[in-house]
Design a protein around this motif. Structure first.
Motif, PDB file in Angstrom:
ATOM      1  N   ASP A  84       0.627  -0.961  -0.166  1.00  0.00           N
ATOM      2  CA  ASP A  84       0.006   0.095  -0.109  1.00  0.00           C
ATOM      3  C   ASP A  84       1.103   1.162  -0.224  1.00  0.00           C
ATOM      4  O   ASP A  84       0.906   2.067  -0.679  1.00  0.00           O
ATOM      5  CB  ASP A  84      -1.249   0.120   1.051  1.00  0.00           C
ATOM      6  CG  ASP A  84      -2.092  -0.537   1.048  1.00  0.00           C
ATOM      7  OD1 ASP A  84      -2.142  -1.277  -0.062  1.00  0.00           O
ATOM      8  OD2 ASP A  84      -2.439  -1.647   2.295  1.00  0.00           O
ATOM      9  N   ASP A 106      -3.463 -10.449  -2.611  1.00  0.00           N
ATOM     10  CA  ASP A 106      -4.902  -9.494  -2.731  1.00  0.00           C
ATOM     11  C   ASP A 106      -3.579  -8.104  -3.330  1.00  0.00           C
ATOM     12  O   ASP A 106      -3.492  -7.200  -4.402  1.00  0.00           O
ATOM     13  CB  ASP A 106      -5.378  -9.283  -1.799  1.00  0.00           C
ATOM     14  CG  ASP A 106      -6.841  -9.919  -1.658  1.00  0.00           C
ATOM     15  OD1 ASP A 106      -6.931 -10.698  -3.146  1.00  0.00           O
ATOM     16  OD2 ASP A 106      -6.759 -10.552  -1.137  1.00  0.00           O
ATOM     17  N   ARG A 110      -3.344  -5.658  -6.189  1.00  0.00           N
ATOM     18  CA  ARG A 110      -4.041  -3.702  -5.857  1.00  0.00           C
ATOM     19  C   ARG A 110      -3.151  -3.096  -6.976  1.00  0.00           C
ATOM     20  O   ARG A 110      -3.040  -2.395  -7.645  1.00  0.00           O
ATOM     21  CB  ARG A 110      -4.284  -3.518  -4.317  1.00  0.00           C
ATOM     22  CG  ARG A 110      -5.122  -4.198  -3.592  1.00  0.00           C
ATOM     23  CD  ARG A 110      -4.815  -3.542  -2.231  1.00  0.00           C
ATOM     24  NE  ARG A 110      -3.935  -3.422  -1.699  1.00  0.00           N
ATOM     25  CZ  ARG A 110      -3.959  -4.420  -0.326  1.00  0.00           C
ATOM     26  NH1 ARG A 110      -4.373  -5.639  -0.140  1.00  0.00           N
ATOM     27  NH2 ARG A 110      -2.899  -4.302   0.347  1.00  0.00           N
TER      28      ARG A 110
END
Length: 339
Positions: A84, A106, A110
């Protein structure tokens, strides 16, 4: 004549300064390619070797690539958060050495959704189609090499114990698969114990001490899914006053202590090429951004073409394993001293 020579040299020096200044100015004008390397952990020697190799890539050393190595601390959530951060800071690419084979899917998705190139290296996620490309060694093959080396030293019969890596990592899953497939060919081999040591030498030492007590005189061979586990088991064998040459022990990675143990004739190991996996991943990240990019790492098209560049157009690159032997161990140790 002396004056003319001096003058010519001075003009040449000034011209050189001008060229140097121009080159530096051009380099400064171009922003470096920013790559985040999200690795499992920096607490094990192999991962440190991997990170050092990545930092020694020619374009990282000359500043063309700005590499940031992030320590995942063997925690999938930490790695997810690091993704992130890399996404929010708009890195050009991420090289990923995942902690967990499924939990890594995941964050890769992203990053791809954000338009960031993701290259897999060393350990993998279960959905490798999400990667732009990945470079690793075949861990099923490693499991087979491990098992066969121990079983053959045991004469094809007897009792073996297995120290596994962290449950859920691709190396643990696939190496165990290779071990189990090989066991089918050795009906006279029995697995006495099988448990995770989390890639840890200390945990493997404790496990092996318990097993040697519970199965006194019954353990004929030891499989460690990495060298740290094998070395921990070897230390326990020695601490119990047993001759390690009578109980075959094998591991994978080619860490320094394993190389030394092979040289002493106390264990077997297979080298996992950290340079090829780390520097190769950086080249693959760069070719994904620039299709005509030519690789700069000295790991391609060597060993008879076993790791062929092929224009950087393949999704999967498989780095060959290197069995450690008495014939090559000194050369491998010499290379380690220069890293």
């Amino acid at each position: 004549m002396a004056l003319n020579t001096f003058t010519r040299r001075g003009l040449a020096m000034l011209a050189g300064v001008g060229i140097a200044a121009l080159t530096i100015g051009q380099a400064a004008a171009a922003d470096p390619v920013r790559i985040a390397a999200v690795v499992q952990s920096l607490d094990t020697e192999f991962n440190v070797l991997w990170a050092n190799a990545a930092n020694n890539h020619p374009l990282v050393k000359d500043g063309t690539v700005k590499l940031t190595v992030l320590d995942g601390r063997m925690d999938a959530l930490t790695q997810s958060n690091q993704f992130d951060t890399a996404i929010s800071e708009k890195y050009d690419a991420i090289v990923f050495v995942p902690v967990d084979i499924d939990a890594g899917n995941d964050p890769v998705q992203r990053a791809k959704d954000a338009g960031i190139t993701v290259i897999g290296s060393n350990t993998l996620i279960s959905n490798t189609d999400l990667y732009n490309a990945y470079i690793a060694s075949n861990d099923v093959e490693a499991g087979k090499l491990l098992a066969k080396s121990v079983f053959d030293k045991m004469g094809g019969k007897g009792n073996v114990v297995i120290g596994e890596g962290m449950i859920g990592q691709s190396a643990q899953v696939q190496r165990l698969q290779g071990i189990e497939e090989t066991l089918k060919d050795y009906p006279d081999i029995k697995v006495l114990e099988q448990k995770t040591a989390n890639w840890s030498r200390a945990e493997a030492l404790s496990l092996m001490e318990n097993w040697l007590t519970a199965h006194a005189g019954q353990i004929n061979g030891v499989i460690g899914e990495n060298d740290e586990i094998a070395i921990g088991a070897l230390e326990a064998i020695k601490a119990h006053g047993l001759d390690p040459k009578t109980i075959p022990v094998a591991g994978v990675d080619g860490v320094t202590d394993a190389l030394l143990a092979v040289k002493r004739g106390e264990m077997m190991s297979t080298l996992q090429d950290a340079d090829a996996q780390a520097q190769g991943a950086i080249d693959l990240a760069l070719v994904a951004k620039q299709p005509d990019y030519k690789p700069k790492a000295a790991v391609w098209d060597v060993n008879g073409g076993k790791l062929a560049w092929e224009g950087g157009k393949q999704q999967h690159y498989s780095v060959p394993w290197i069995p450690v032997t008495l014939d090559n161990v000194d050369a491998l140790l010499s290379m380690r001293k220069t890293q």
